[in-house]
Design an enzyme around this catalytic site. Structure first.
Site, mmCIF file in Angstrom:
data_model
loop_
_atom_site.group_PDB
_atom_site.id
_atom_site.type_symbol
_atom_site.label_atom_id
_atom_site.label_comp_id
_atom_site.label_asym_id
_atom_site.label_seq_id
_atom_site.Cartn_x
_atom_site.Cartn_y
_atom_site.Cartn_z
ATOM 1 N N HIS A 1 -27.722 -14.368 -18.276
ATOM 2 C CA HIS A 1 -27.305 -14.769 -19.823
ATOM 3 C C HIS A 1 -26.985 -13.594 -20.567
ATOM 4 O O HIS A 1 -27.600 -12.561 -20.557
ATOM 5 C CB HIS A 1 -28.305 -15.652 -20.058
ATOM 6 C CG HIS A 1 -29.575 -15.000 -20.538
ATOM 7 N ND1 HIS A 1 -29.809 -14.209 -21.721
ATOM 8 C CD2 HIS A 1 -30.659 -14.690 -19.684
ATOM 9 C CE1 HIS A 1 -31.062 -13.665 -21.778
ATOM 10 N NE2 HIS A 1 -31.420 -14.109 -20.373
ATOM 11 N N ASP B 1 0.687 -1.227 0.214
ATOM 12 C CA ASP B 1 0.101 0.019 -0.174
ATOM 13 C C ASP B 1 0.782 1.107 -0.030
ATOM 14 O O ASP B 1 1.974 1.265 0.914
ATOM 15 C CB ASP B 1 -0.864 -0.040 1.254
ATOM 16 C CG ASP B 1 -2.076 0.920 1.222
ATOM 17 O OD1 ASP B 1 -1.834 2.089 1.203
ATOM 18 O OD2 ASP B 1 -3.263 0.695 1.029
ATOM 19 N N ASP B 2 0.572 2.061 -0.640
ATOM 20 C CA ASP B 2 1.497 3.490 -0.948
ATOM 21 C C ASP B 2 1.181 4.272 0.411
ATOM 22 O O ASP B 2 1.475 5.423 0.386
ATOM 23 C CB ASP B 2 1.137 4.028 -2.203
ATOM 24 C CG ASP B 2 1.914 3.444 -3.373
ATOM 25 O OD1 ASP B 2 2.679 2.617 -2.986
ATOM 26 O OD2 ASP B 2 1.337 3.600 -4.494
#
Length: 207
Positions: A136, A31-32
């Site tokens: 779908h 993590d910065d």
């Protein structure tokens, strides 16, 4: 077991860790935010900044960042890291029900009790939180975020970096544009253009 590094050390990273523990050897978080370095989150260390990924060339990586206010955050991180697709892990919780033949893109995260009801292709770095239903012929682009209990009817397309808030419902045959934000509990009955914010029942353009 394959080795795994989680990018980010917030709530989504903790959820991803819980989904991955039984199938991966989790080395730690990066993590910065320097305030987190050296801490332990749910028994796993925060190793340091994202620069440390280079020190673990054999580990796979997953980007654990999701914010409705910054819908392109994972895209920016991926562009900055510039890792090849094969470096990214795909995390699928063991309780998710994914139709045979479905292709889930590199770096995507599929949490508990998600249902994908027919074979389809889901983009890269998509985050699908618990109890989401994708049916779908849906088309889910890369970097999309589905908060908990979102449901797409059939033949819905969702553009890159869109964020669908908790409990949002989208009618069949519609499109949610790239960068769009759908509010919590919204019921989408019209196409949502790129980068717009829609909310309400039925959903209407907010800005």
């Amino acid at each position: 077991m394959n080795e795994l590094i989680l990018v980010g050390a917030g709530g989504l990273a903790r959820e991803t860790l819980a989904a991955a523990r039984d199938s991966w050897k989790v080395l730690g978080f990066v993590d910065d935010n320097p305030a987190l370095h050296g801490q332990t989150v749910d028994g796993v260390p925060v190793l340091g900044s994202t620069d440390l990924i280079a020190d673990y060339p054999d580990a796979q990586v997953v980007l654990c960042a999701a914010r409705s206010s910054d819908r392109a955050v994972r895209k920016r991180i991926a562009e900055r890291l510039a890792l090849p697709a094969e470096r990214y892990a795909t995390i699928v919780h063991p309780t998710a029900s994914i139709a045979s033949g479905t292709v889930v893109g590199a770096g995507s995260i599929v949490l508990a009790f998600v249902a994908v009801t027919a074979p389809q292709k889901i983009g890269e770095h998509v985050v699908i939180m618990p109890h989401v239903t994708i049916t779908h012929d849906d088309k889910v682009s890369s970097y999309v975020t589905f908060a908990a209990r979102v449901a797409l009817a059939g033949n819905v397309s969702v553009g890159e970096t869109a964020y669908l808030g908790s409990g949002a419902l989208v009618r069949e045959g519609l499109s949610v544009g790239a960068g769009a934000l759908i509010g919590m509990g919204a019921v989408v009955l019209e196409n949502v253009p790129d980068n717009e914010v829609w909310a309400g029942v039925p959903a209407r353009r907010i800005r």
